[in-house]
Design an enzyme around this catalytic site. Structure first.
Site, short mmCIF file in Angstrom:
data_model
loop_
_atom_site.label_atom_id
_atom_site.label_comp_id
_atom_site.label_asym_id
_atom_site.label_seq_id
_atom_site.Cartn_x
_atom_site.Cartn_y
_atom_site.Cartn_z
N GLY A 44 -51.17 -31.44 -51.23
CA GLY A 44 -51.81 -30.59 -50.22
C GLY A 44 -52.90 -31.36 -49.52
N GLN A 49 -60.14 -33.31 -44.27
CA GLN A 49 -59.96 -34.53 -45.08
C GLN A 49 -59.53 -35.73 -44.26
OE1 GLN A 49 -57.58 -32.34 -48.24
NE2 GLN A 49 -58.65 -33.85 -49.49
N CYS A 86 -58.55 -34.12 -56.47
CA CYS A 86 -58.67 -33.99 -55.02
C CYS A 86 -58.65 -35.38 -54.42
CB CYS A 86 -59.98 -33.28 -54.69
SG CYS A 86 -60.26 -33.12 -52.92
N LEU A 87 -57.88 -35.55 -53.34
CA LEU A 87 -57.79 -36.88 -52.72
C LEU A 87 -59.14 -37.34 -52.17
CD1 LEU A 87 -54.39 -36.57 -50.79
CD2 LEU A 87 -54.82 -37.84 -52.91
N HIS A 128 -57.22 -24.11 -53.13
CA HIS A 128 -57.94 -25.39 -53.07
C HIS A 128 -58.09 -25.85 -51.61
CE1 HIS A 128 -58.56 -29.69 -54.69
NE2 HIS A 128 -58.42 -29.87 -53.39
N GLU A 129 -56.98 -25.78 -50.85
CA GLU A 129 -57.02 -26.26 -49.47
C GLU A 129 -57.85 -25.33 -48.57
OE1 GLU A 129 -56.17 -29.16 -49.29
OE2 GLU A 129 -54.83 -29.33 -51.01
N HIS A 132 -61.39 -26.21 -48.80
CA HIS A 132 -61.74 -27.36 -47.95
C HIS A 132 -62.13 -26.90 -46.54
CE1 HIS A 132 -61.09 -31.08 -50.12
NE2 HIS A 132 -59.90 -30.70 -50.56
ZN LIG Z 1 -58.88 -31.48 -52.17
#
Ligand SMILES: [Zn+2]
Length: 168
Positions: A44, A49, A86-87, A128-129, A132
């Site tokens: 995701g 991001q 998380c990236l 989660h997204e 963000h």
């Molecule tokens: Zn994340």
């Protein structure tokens, strides 16, 4: 390809703006997000991001890439706790409490309304997204003390892996 914004990049703490017209620009952003997500083996990604403060998220949990525009959590129930990564926070994993069942509304790239009723892991990824898009990261679900400790360790780990020449 766009770079992934890594904490403490201030853009990750900002609230993303709603999309008014689902036009070519939005499709272009979704495509750029997908390229970054797949290159980094993510499941995701949210537009902030890659440095874009627009309410766009993408998810692929093995069923193809879903793009959701202006996503909103309209309800939910129950709770579950699971470790998440998380990236934007390489090397960090945190236990996050989220709703077990969640109802999400948004639009797809064709501008059509999308209503999702999700359980367990898929619902967790969308939550989660959406976090963000509101400037919230997994480290904001834990105590300040634990957060500072994890961030210190992440900075150390990243320096270490750069020395070794890894591409983290
Ligand atoms: Zn994340």
């Amino acid at each position: 390809m766009d770079n992934i914004r890594i904490y403490p990049d201030p853009i990750l703490r900002k609230k993303a703006q709603p999309i008014e017209n689902i036009d070519g620009r939005v499709k272009d952003v979704a495509g750029r997000m997908a390229a970054v997500m797949y290159a980094n083996k993510g499941i995701g990604l949210a537009a902030p991001q890659i440095g874009i403060l627009s309410r766009i998220l993408i998810v692929d949990i093995g069923e193809g890439c879903n793009v959701l525009i202006n996503p909103e959590i309209v309800g939910g129930e129950g709770e579950s706790v699971m470790e998440e990564g998380c990236l934007s926070l390489p090397t960090i994993e945190v236990s996050v409490k989220r709703m077990e069942k969640v109802f999400i509304r948004g639009r797809n790239l064709e501008g059509k309304d999308v209503n999702l009723e999700l359980f367990g892991f898929p619902g967790r990824v969308y939550q989660h997204e959406i976090d963000h898009l509101n400037g919230i990261l997994i480290i904001h679900h834990i105590s300040r003390l634990k957060r500072e400790l994890l961030i210190k360790r992440m900075v150390k780990d990243l320096k270490h892996s750069q020395k070794k020449g890894s591409i983290l």
